[in-house]
Design an enzyme around this catalytic site. Structure first.
Site, PDB file in Angstrom:
ATOM      1  N   LYS A   1      13.324  -2.303  46.899  1.00 55.42           N
ATOM      2  CA  LYS A   1      12.912  -2.399  45.493  1.00 55.42           C
ATOM      3  C   LYS A   1      11.392  -2.510  45.371  1.00 55.42           C
ATOM      4  O   LYS A   1      10.775  -3.306  46.090  1.00 55.42           O
ATOM      5  CB  LYS A   1      13.580  -3.646  44.902  1.00 55.42           C
ATOM      6  CG  LYS A   1      13.243  -3.921  43.454  1.00 55.42           C
ATOM      7  CD  LYS A   1      14.157  -3.183  42.508  1.00 55.42           C
ATOM      8  CE  LYS A   1      13.752  -3.385  41.048  1.00 55.42           C
ATOM      9  NZ  LYS A   1      13.001  -2.254  40.490  1.00 55.42           N
TER      10      LYS A   1
ATOM     11  N   ASN B   1      15.878   5.101  32.905  1.00 53.98           N
ATOM     12  CA  ASN B   1      15.729   3.670  33.094  1.00 53.98           C
ATOM     13  C   ASN B   1      14.324   3.258  32.731  1.00 53.98           C
ATOM     14  O   ASN B   1      13.371   4.013  32.903  1.00 53.98           O
ATOM     15  CB  ASN B   1      16.047   3.255  34.543  1.00 53.98           C
ATOM     16  CG  ASN B   1      14.832   3.333  35.437  1.00 53.98           C
ATOM     17  OD1 ASN B   1      14.001   2.413  35.437  1.00 53.98           O
ATOM     18  ND2 ASN B   1      14.679   4.422  36.163  1.00 53.98           N
TER      19      ASN B   1
ATOM     20  N   GLY C   1      11.033  -1.332  34.770  1.00 49.47           N
ATOM     21  CA  GLY C   1       9.663  -1.865  34.731  1.00 49.47           C
ATOM     22  C   GLY C   1       9.320  -2.761  35.905  1.00 49.47           C
ATOM     23  O   GLY C   1       8.668  -3.790  35.749  1.00 49.47           O
TER      24      GLY C   1
ATOM     25  N   ASN D   1       3.920   3.385  45.639  1.00 51.81           N
ATOM     26  CA  ASN D   1       4.361   3.946  44.362  1.00 51.81           C
ATOM     27  C   ASN D   1       3.159   4.065  43.425  1.00 51.81           C
ATOM     28  O   ASN D   1       2.728   3.075  42.835  1.00 51.81           O
ATOM     29  CB  ASN D   1       5.443   3.021  43.786  1.00 51.81           C
ATOM     30  CG  ASN D   1       5.943   3.467  42.430  1.00 51.81           C
ATOM     31  OD1 ASN D   1       5.502   4.488  41.892  1.00 51.81           O
ATOM     32  ND2 ASN D   1       6.858   2.703  41.859  1.00 51.81           N
TER      33      ASN D   1
ATOM     34  N   CYS E   1       5.113   4.997  38.927  1.00 51.83           N
ATOM     35  CA  CYS E   1       6.103   4.358  38.054  1.00 51.83           C
ATOM     36  C   CYS E   1       5.782   4.672  36.600  1.00 51.83           C
ATOM     37  O   CYS E   1       4.699   4.347  36.120  1.00 51.83           O
ATOM     38  CB  CYS E   1       6.130   2.844  38.252  1.00 51.83           C
ATOM     39  SG  CYS E   1       7.334   2.073  37.156  1.00 51.83           S
TER      40      CYS E   1
ATOM     41  N   GLY F   1      18.660  11.562  38.221  1.00 52.04           N
ATOM     42  CA  GLY F   1      20.047  12.011  38.310  1.00 52.04           C
ATOM     43  C   GLY F   1      20.108  13.505  38.578  1.00 52.04           C
ATOM     44  O   GLY F   1      19.092  14.205  38.608  1.00 52.04           O
TER      45      GLY F   1
END
Lengths: 248, 305
Positions: free
Chosen positions: B45, B69, B72, B128, B131, B219
């Site tokens: 995560k 999603n 955050g 990352n 985001c 997805g």
């Protein structure tokens, strides 16, 4: 408390309308992952990306009953499924209600599509020789379901409707005023109702919450909430929270 | 016997299947369901310097063949990850894990990278810079070649010789240019794609479904876009690529590798079917045999002429 989830195919044995937009479905399959009332299943539907989380209304051997409300395309599709079809379910999700806290005379307070999990809870409490009473709230006469089933268990069952077309006129909290000396309460329904019940209640209790979920088993953090005991995931650490931990 | 081994800058994997960050927690929810040691590895995560609750709910919306999603970056913060999550993971996962880090400033990335690179359990650092769900951070670093390069250099300097992969956003005009800037700044590899920015509106409420208005679209539906971007980045850089975006089947894994991925992450599909990675790993050898693939490394980028 929660064990380990299972994924499996269930056969639809029954799927019929029981009130306005409300359907009852009986599913047959491996129910061994269900360990507590108040847990839910997460149902995969063809053509829909996310599963639909629905609480367990009753369990008997390999027969699992759910009662769901048609609120969108997914549940509308569900309502048209015929018996004999198979559905892919994740079972044993969520913590469920803790029946060990109930005391002798717990009060079960449900609103609308929050009523179903209280039925399996009532049966479990009766198995433990407890004496639950029930308040069920609906908007109107055409929305009412479950009254006969709770009465058939031998329980005092009070119905309220917001428009006064059936039972006591008003909300579940209007009926709650007439109850005293209950040992504990268990509730499930819309959040505004849960807050009102929590505020009006004279005992400790547990409340089952709803939230839009991604996975339903604690992986995605889609349904997190803050509680007095830290951040919780409604799907995994809930959906049942203690009255004392909820931050409204 | 087919050979499913792959290699990410010296990090050896038994197979290319890696659950993607944000869909696998810190591993142990899934360890209750199956032996997660069968995975190539997994990306934990997204972790930030400070604990984060994330965005208000609803954080999840559905769309055709995919989801949105707006979590955050909810996470307990790097210190607690090291103190609690990694020791707990060690009990059920003997392989090295990919540490996914995020931040709102260069210093935050450096802080997370430095602390996590010192952990024996960490085999690779995935940065990352993509985001879409946080303001003034994450994606803002990954949409500009010079700032992506700056973060790359800063993290590389404290990475304790562990491979550093930059996770890129698809929400840019030219993803290859940003990948190239990261490579030039010393990145060991590239991960892509993070989610695409999207939204839905609730017609009854006349408001966006997500409390944060917009969210990351992932997805099955995004697979062709992800595949195209992996293809473009493969043509632009010489460093390894971890491909992801809508991967839901063994065939999708192989397509990603033919396009140029050395390994493949699986994200949203884990949320639909918590056993998907296990199923793909079990099916992979048979599908490889059917397609006459002996060594998986042979097909990396093999669709390019």
């Amino acid at each position: 408390m929660a064990g380990c989830l299972k994924k499996g195919l269930f056969k639809i044995r029954k799927n019929r309308k029981i009130a306005k937009d409300i359907y009852l479905m009986i599913l047959q399959g491996d129910t061994s992952a269900v360990t507590a009332p108040g847990q839910f299943v997460n149902i995969a539907l063809n053509g829909f990306y996310l599963r639909r989380p629905i609480s367990v209304c009753d369990l008997s051997g390999d027969m699992l009953t759910i009662i769901y409300k048609v609120v969108g395309h997914g549940t509308a599709y569900m309502s048209k499924l015929e018996k004999g079809r198979h559905l892919d379910l994740l079972t044993g999700l969520g913590n469920g209600y803790d029946t060990s806290c109930s005391g002798d005379k717990p009060l079960l307070i449900g609103g609308g599509v929050g009523v179903p999990p209280l039925y399996y809870l009532a049966k479990k409490l009766l198995e433990q020789k407890k004496h639950p009473s029930v308040i069920l709230g609906f908007n109107s006469r055409e929305d009412v379901f479950g009254e006969q089933e709770f009465k058939a268990l031998g329980l005092e069952t009070v119905i309220t409707t917001a428009d006064g077309s059936y039972g006591i006129s008003g909300f579940v909290t209007d009926a709650l005023k007439n109850f005293h000396n209950y040992s504990y309460f268990y509730s499930c329904g819309p959040e505004a109702m849960l807050k009102a019940v929590s505020d009006a209640s004279e005992s400790s209790g547990e409340l089952s919450f709803e939230e839009r979920m991604g996975c339903g088993f604690g992986a995605c953090m889609g349904c997190s909430c803050k509680t007095k005991y830290g951040n919780k995931r409604i799907c995994k650490d809930g959906p049942v929270l203690k009255k004392e931990e909820v931050i409204w | 016997m087919v050979n499913t081994h792959v290699n990410l800058s010296g990090f050896e994997l038994d197979n290319p299947v890696i659950p993607a960050s944000g869909t696998f927690g810190y591993g142990y929810e899934f360890a209750e369901l199956y032996d997660i040691n069968i995975l190539g590895t997994f990306s934990f995560k997204g972790t930030t310097r400070d604990p984060r609750f994330g965005n208000p709910t609803p954080r999840i919306a559905e769309c055709a063949s995919g989801m949105l999603n707006s979590v955050g970056l909810q996470n307990p913060g790097v210190d607690q990850v090291i103190a609690e999550e990694l020791p707990r993971l060690k009990k059920c996962f003997r392989k090295k894990v990919i540490a996914n880090i995020s931040g709102f400033s260069r210093d935050e990335y450096v802080c997370c990278a430095e602390k996590l690179a010192a952990q024996e359990q960490v085999g690779l650092i995935e940065v990352n810079v993509s985001c879409p769900n946080v303001h003034n951070g994450g994606m803002s670093f990954g949409t500009c070649p010079s700032s992506a390069a700056e973060i790359t250099r800063a993290v590389k300097a404290v990475a304790n010789h562990k491979p550093v992969y930059l996770k890129l956003t698809p929400n840019v005009t030219n993803v290859a240019e940003i990948a190239k800037a990261c490579e030039d700044a010393g990145a060991d590899g590239i991960s892509l794609i993070n989610t695409m920015l999207g939204m839905r509106i609730d017609l009854r409420k006349r408001k966006p479904v997500l409390a944060n208005t917009m969210g990351g679209f992932s997805g099955k539906a995004v697979f062709p876009v992800a595949l195209r971007m992996v293809w473009q980045v493969y043509e632009a850089v010489r460093i390894p690529i971890i491909g992801m975006g809508g991967v839901s089947s063994t065939e999708d894994v192989l397509e990603m590798m033919f396009a140029g991925a050395s390994a493949v992450q699986i994200g949203a599909a884990n949320l639909q079917n918590p056993f998907i990675c296990k199923e793909i790993i079990e099916e992979l050898p048979a599908v490889m045999e059917r397609l006459n693939i002996q060594n998986l490394t042979d097909i990396i980028g093999a669709a390019h002429s």
